[in-house]
Design a protein around this motif. Structure first.
Motif, PDB file in Angstrom:
ATOM      1  N   SER A  77       0.801  -1.233   0.000  1.00  8.82           N
ATOM      2  CA  SER A  77       0.000   0.000   0.000  1.00  8.82           C
ATOM      3  C   SER A  77       0.832   1.280   0.000  1.00  8.82           C
ATOM      4  O   SER A  77       0.293   2.376   0.139  1.00  8.82           O
ATOM      5  CB  SER A  77      -0.934   0.014   1.219  1.00  8.82           C
ATOM      6  OG  SER A  77      -1.811  -1.079   1.155  1.00  8.82           O
ATOM      7  N   ASP A  78       2.131   1.148  -0.143  1.00  8.54           N
ATOM      8  CA  ASP A  78       2.980   2.351  -0.116  1.00  8.54           C
ATOM      9  C   ASP A  78       2.993   3.018  -1.490  1.00  8.54           C
ATOM     10  O   ASP A  78       2.517   2.451  -2.473  1.00  8.54           O
ATOM     11  CB  ASP A  78       4.410   1.959   0.313  1.00  8.54           C
ATOM     12  CG  ASP A  78       5.093   3.080   1.068  1.00  8.54           C
ATOM     13  OD1 ASP A  78       4.536   4.198   1.138  1.00  8.54           O
ATOM     14  OD2 ASP A  78       6.205   2.850   1.590  1.00  8.54           O
ATOM     15  N   ARG A  79       3.517   4.237  -1.544  1.00  8.78           N
ATOM     16  CA  ARG A  79       3.669   4.974  -2.802  1.00  8.78           C
ATOM     17  C   ARG A  79       5.154   5.237  -3.046  1.00  8.78           C
ATOM     18  O   ARG A  79       5.952   5.258  -2.098  1.00  8.78           O
ATOM     19  CB  ARG A  79       2.977   6.338  -2.718  1.00  8.78           C
ATOM     20  CG  ARG A  79       1.483   6.298  -2.549  1.00  8.78           C
ATOM     21  CD  ARG A  79       0.775   5.985  -3.844  1.00  8.78           C
ATOM     22  NE  ARG A  79      -0.650   6.231  -3.748  1.00  8.78           N
ATOM     23  CZ  ARG A  79      -1.566   5.435  -4.263  1.00  8.78           C
ATOM     24  NH1 ARG A  79      -1.237   4.333  -4.915  1.00  8.78           N
ATOM     25  NH2 ARG A  79      -2.844   5.742  -4.151  1.00  8.78           N
ATOM     26  N   ALA A  93      -3.141  11.425  -1.779  1.00 12.03           N
ATOM     27  CA  ALA A  93      -2.983  10.446  -2.856  1.00 12.03           C
ATOM     28  C   ALA A  93      -1.553   9.915  -2.985  1.00 12.03           C
ATOM     29  O   ALA A  93      -1.350   8.753  -3.321  1.00 12.03           O
ATOM     30  CB  ALA A  93      -3.432  11.045  -4.184  1.00 12.03           C
ATOM     31  N   TYR A  97       2.684   5.288   2.861  1.00 11.98           N
ATOM     32  CA  TYR A  97       1.774   4.502   3.702  1.00 11.98           C
ATOM     33  C   TYR A  97       2.232   4.594   5.150  1.00 11.98           C
ATOM     34  O   TYR A  97       3.395   4.336   5.455  1.00 11.98           O
ATOM     35  CB  TYR A  97       1.805   3.046   3.228  1.00 11.98           C
ATOM     36  CG  TYR A  97       0.851   2.144   3.954  1.00 11.98           C
ATOM     37  CD1 TYR A  97      -0.512   2.339   3.858  1.00 11.98           C
ATOM     38  CD2 TYR A  97       1.330   1.094   4.719  1.00 11.98           C
ATOM     39  CE1 TYR A  97      -1.399   1.501   4.510  1.00 11.98           C
ATOM     40  CE2 TYR A  97       0.453   0.233   5.377  1.00 11.98           C
ATOM     41  CZ  TYR A  97      -0.908   0.447   5.279  1.00 11.98           C
ATOM     42  OH  TYR A  97      -1.773  -0.370   5.926  1.00 11.98           O
ATOM     43  N   TRP A 101      -0.536   9.244   6.232  1.00 14.25           N
ATOM     44  CA  TRP A 101      -1.540   8.930   5.205  1.00 14.25           C
ATOM     45  C   TRP A 101      -2.873   8.596   5.853  1.00 14.25           C
ATOM     46  O   TRP A 101      -3.928   9.042   5.407  1.00 14.25           O
ATOM     47  CB  TRP A 101      -1.050   7.755   4.339  1.00 14.25           C
ATOM     48  CG  TRP A 101      -2.162   7.139   3.543  1.00 14.25           C
ATOM     49  CD1 TRP A 101      -2.739   7.642   2.420  1.00 14.25           C
ATOM     50  CD2 TRP A 101      -2.863   5.924   3.857  1.00 14.25           C
ATOM     51  NE1 TRP A 101      -3.756   6.811   1.990  1.00 14.25           N
ATOM     52  CE2 TRP A 101      -3.845   5.751   2.864  1.00 14.25           C
ATOM     53  CE3 TRP A 101      -2.751   4.967   4.869  1.00 14.25           C
ATOM     54  CZ2 TRP A 101      -4.712   4.653   2.862  1.00 14.25           C
ATOM     55  CZ3 TRP A 101      -3.615   3.881   4.862  1.00 14.25           C
ATOM     56  CH2 TRP A 101      -4.575   3.735   3.864  1.00 14.25           C
ATOM     57  N   ARG A 105      -6.308  10.386   4.990  1.00 18.99           N
ATOM     58  CA  ARG A 105      -7.381   9.616   4.355  1.00 18.99           C
ATOM     59  C   ARG A 105      -8.657   9.662   5.205  1.00 18.99           C
ATOM     60  O   ARG A 105      -9.746   9.857   4.686  1.00 18.99           O
ATOM     61  CB  ARG A 105      -6.919   8.172   4.124  1.00 18.99           C
ATOM     62  CG  ARG A 105      -7.954   7.400   3.340  1.00 18.99           C
ATOM     63  CD  ARG A 105      -7.439   6.167   2.671  1.00 18.99           C
ATOM     64  NE  ARG A 105      -8.556   5.425   2.169  1.00 18.99           N
ATOM     65  CZ  ARG A 105      -8.793   5.135   0.892  1.00 18.99           C
ATOM     66  NH1 ARG A 105      -7.948   5.500  -0.029  1.00 18.99           N
ATOM     67  NH2 ARG A 105      -9.863   4.459   0.528  1.00 18.99           N
ATOM     68  N   HIS A 346       2.044   1.962  -6.893  1.00 17.09           N
ATOM     69  CA  HIS A 346       2.254   1.496  -5.522  1.00 17.09           C
ATOM     70  C   HIS A 346       3.739   1.156  -5.350  1.00 17.09           C
ATOM     71  O   HIS A 346       4.469   1.040  -6.336  1.00 17.09           O
ATOM     72  CB  HIS A 346       1.440   0.231  -5.260  1.00 17.09           C
ATOM     73  CG  HIS A 346      -0.032   0.476  -5.102  1.00 17.09           C
ATOM     74  ND1 HIS A 346      -0.727   0.103  -3.986  1.00 17.09           N
ATOM     75  CD2 HIS A 346      -0.940   1.058  -5.923  1.00 17.09           C
ATOM     76  CE1 HIS A 346      -2.006   0.436  -4.117  1.00 17.09           C
ATOM     77  NE2 HIS A 346      -2.166   1.016  -5.297  1.00 17.09           N
ATOM     78  N   ARG A 410      -6.346  -0.945   0.417  1.00 12.85           N
ATOM     79  CA  ARG A 410      -6.426   0.223   1.315  1.00 12.85           C
ATOM     80  C   ARG A 410      -6.335   1.552   0.581  1.00 12.85           C
ATOM     81  O   ARG A 410      -6.749   2.573   1.096  1.00 12.85           O
ATOM     82  CB  ARG A 410      -5.297   0.130   2.348  1.00 12.85           C
ATOM     83  CG  ARG A 410      -5.419  -1.122   3.163  1.00 12.85           C
ATOM     84  CD  ARG A 410      -5.031  -0.963   4.596  1.00 12.85           C
ATOM     85  NE  ARG A 410      -5.359  -2.221   5.255  1.00 12.85           N
ATOM     86  CZ  ARG A 410      -4.572  -2.852   6.093  1.00 12.85           C
ATOM     87  NH1 ARG A 410      -3.394  -2.318   6.398  1.00 12.85           N
ATOM     88  NH2 ARG A 410      -4.941  -3.976   6.634  1.00 12.85           N
ATOM     89  N   ARG A 411      -5.740   1.547  -0.622  1.00 14.39           N
ATOM     90  CA  ARG A 411      -5.612   2.786  -1.384  1.00 14.39           C
ATOM     91  C   ARG A 411      -6.742   2.963  -2.381  1.00 14.39           C
ATOM     92  O   ARG A 411      -6.710   3.872  -3.204  1.00 14.39           O
ATOM     93  CB  ARG A 411      -4.286   2.789  -2.151  1.00 14.39           C
ATOM     94  CG  ARG A 411      -3.091   2.935  -1.274  1.00 14.39           C
ATOM     95  CD  ARG A 411      -2.970   4.405  -0.806  1.00 14.39           C
ATOM     96  NE  ARG A 411      -1.699   4.584  -0.180  1.00 14.39           N
ATOM     97  CZ  ARG A 411      -1.081   5.747  -0.026  1.00 14.39           C
ATOM     98  NH1 ARG A 411      -1.625   6.854  -0.447  1.00 14.39           N
ATOM     99  NH2 ARG A 411       0.080   5.799   0.566  1.00 14.39           N
ATOM    100  N   GLN A 412      -7.699   2.055  -2.333  1.00 13.41           N
ATOM    101  CA  GLN A 412      -8.830   2.141  -3.273  1.00 13.41           C
ATOM    102  C   GLN A 412      -9.398   3.561  -3.276  1.00 13.41           C
ATOM    103  O   GLN A 412      -9.374   4.249  -2.243  1.00 13.41           O
ATOM    104  CB  GLN A 412      -9.913   1.149  -2.822  1.00 13.41           C
ATOM    105  CG  GLN A 412     -11.096   1.097  -3.748  1.00 13.41           C
ATOM    106  CD  GLN A 412     -11.981  -0.114  -3.477  1.00 13.41           C
ATOM    107  OE1 GLN A 412     -11.548  -1.070  -2.824  1.00 13.41           O
ATOM    108  NE2 GLN A 412     -13.199  -0.079  -3.951  1.00 13.41           N
ATOM    109  N   CYS A 413      -9.885   3.976  -4.429  1.00 13.04           N
ATOM    110  CA  CYS A 413     -10.344   5.362  -4.598  1.00 13.04           C
ATOM    111  C   CYS A 413     -11.191   5.857  -3.419  1.00 13.04           C
ATOM    112  O   CYS A 413     -12.141   5.214  -3.002  1.00 13.04           O
ATOM    113  CB  CYS A 413     -11.164   5.475  -5.883  1.00 13.04           C
ATOM    114  SG  CYS A 413     -11.810   7.127  -6.136  1.00 13.04           S
TER     115      CYS A 413
END
Ligand code: HEM
Length: 469
Positions: A77-79, A93, A97, A101, A105, A346, A410-413
């Protein structure tokens, strides 16, 4: 798991690249989706490539995406890290993670819900905005029009109302400039620019500089709105999303360093909601009208449903269940042209094993949503526009698990519910009043689109023919 310093023995398979560049040349946006599809055929659902010196794992098909994003959320789930040190405090966005965040969120969701996501109060605003778009179209009287800016204006005004408590006149020059900027921002910038070495290449550097300038203009606009809000802020009267964030910062320790969300974090998060909230839904509508103009029979069926359920009354979300064909068409538009086909990149937080392959920590991961929804194995004839694929033999709506335009995990829109409200109301309102046709004698518009942050159709003209004609 790979221990520190151990040899990476079992990486996923993938194509060999060139020295230094790796597979970078295959990442040209015009060919990227078809190159990824060809590699999937050759190497399977999980394969790896290199962009310059960086290992990139591509997840294909909804099961592989699910295995990573849903079954190993702590790892996947990281960027990618920020481009510049000064960008460390990201919006929601691109936030790394972790705690920061999570706070952004949670606040983002609270704010969107508080200001109507999923509620009737917002439905009225969306309907009003869709009617304003119709009013402009009435004046066009069926002549060929590029609806791009008009749709961006309409959809953006919904998130403007939620974020700043105001909507803008479509002729407002400042608003128009902002819309153009945002559309340019999301039309460029492919995935390769997230790789540090690639950003040093001259062509990317130039692109990056102009993106930073555009982004700064959007930020300045938001800063001005936050300043105005601060001057009139009243904790007993929370007016909009900016006020939700001001409330949060006020409630916290006045010492900036101790706050859960900083001033810059707040500005960047509002910017994220603003950009994601505007361009994504508007682009989906642009694709939708283009496909509908080529499929008048689909429009007719939707119009039958709308006329039957609503007559001349505004389309209501509560009745959505009674319009399965309209709903199926919206799903089909999102399937055939997912506007974020490679999701947002990701990164793995730690080393892991996925489907028997070793995946090192800090690996760049691309969830290929396109591959899940354009897969001939689950969607026969994927390039054929066919809303019927989302209906069962009784005409009821089916929502298959491979339908993942908003991604998974977890990062779903964050704005999925808002997007769904907007897509239904805008589309139903537009089709209640108009039939969309391609101009007589004009060359058929391209359905290929161009891939940037958002996958958008090339500019096209369309005629909105009033239905009572
Ligand atoms: C993230 C799709 C509309 C806010 C995303 C992601 C996708 C997506 C694929 C990336 C998920 C991932 O990282 O795996 C869409 C589509 C939309 C849409 C197809 C419309 C048709 C919206 C709207 C908003 C929004 C209306 C809000 C106002 C966000 C935010 C994120 C996000 C804040 C980042 C979430 C995070 O990183 O935790 N969206 N989106 N989106 N979207 Fe949307």
């Amino acid at each position: 798991l790979l221990g520190a310093g151990s040899r990476q023995k079992n990486l996923p398979p993938g194509p060999r690249g060139l020295p230094l560049l790796g597979n970078l040349l295959s990442f040209r946006p015009s060919h990227l989706l078809s190159n990824l599809a060809a590699w999937r055929q050759q190497y399977g659902d999980v394969f790896c490539v290199r962009i310059a010196n960086k290992l990139v794992v591509v997840l294909n098909g909804h099961k592989a995406i699910q295995d990573a994003l849903v079954k190993q959320p702590e790892v996947f789930s990281d960027r990618p890290p920020p481009f510049r040190d000064s960008d460390k405090d990201q919006g929601v966005a691109m936030a790394q993670y972790g705690e920061d965040w999570k706070v952004k969120r949670r606040l983002g969701l609270t704010a969107l819900r508080q200001f109507g996501m999923g509620k009737r109060s917002l439905e009225g605003k969306i309907t009003e905005e869709a009617r304003s778009v119709c009013d402009v179209l009435v004046e066009k009287n069926g002549t060929a029009t590029d609806m791009s800016l008009l749709l961006s204006n309409g959809v953006s005004n919904v998130i403007c109302a939620m974020s700043f408590g105001e909507r803008f006149d479509y002729n407002d020059m400042e608003f128009q400039r902002l819309m153009r900027l945002m559309s340019e921002l999301v039309s460029g910038g492919g995935v390769a620019r997230f790789i540090p070495l690639v950003r040093k290449l001259p062509s990317f550097k130039k692109d990056q500089e102009s993106r930073i300038r555009m982004s700064q203009e959007v930020i300045d606009f938001i800063k001005a709105k936050i300043k105005e809000h601060k001057e009139t802020f009243d904790p007993a009267d929370i007016r909009d999303i900016i006020d939700v964030y001001l409330m949060e910062t006020q409630q916290q320790n006045p010492d900036e360093a101790d706050r859960t969300i900083s001033e810059i974090g707040m500005i960047n998060t509002v910017r994220d909601l603003f950009i994601a909230g505007a361009e994504t839904t508007a682009t989906t509508l642009k694709w939708g009208l283009l496909y509908l103009a080529r499929h008048l029979e689909v429009q007719r069926k939707i119009q039958e449903e709308i006329d039957r359920e609503f007559g001349a009354s505004p389309p209501a979300l509560s009745q959505r269940g009674k319009l399965p064909y309209t709903e199926a068409t919206i799903l089909e538009i999102q399937r055939i042209r997912p506007i974020v086909p490679l999701s947002v990149p990701h990164t793995t937080s730690t080393a892991t094993v996925l489907r028997g392959f070793d995946i090192p920590g800090n690996t760049f991961v691309i969830p290929n949503l396109w591959s899940a929804m354009m897969d001939p194995a689950v969607t026969p004839d994927p390039e054929t526009f066919n809303p019927g694929r989302f209906l069962d033999e009784n005409g009821s709506l089916v929502r298959p698990e491979w339908f993942i335009p908003f991604s998974l995990g977890r990062r779903q829109c964050l704005g999925e519910q808002l997007a769904k409200m907007e897509l239904f109301i805008f589309l139903a309102t537009l089709l209640q009043h108009f039939t969309f046709k391609l101009p007589d004698g004009a060359a058929a518009p391209s359905m290929k689109g161009s891939l940037g942050i958002v996958f958008a159709p090339k500019a096209y003209q369309i005629c909105a023919v009033p239905r009572d004609d």
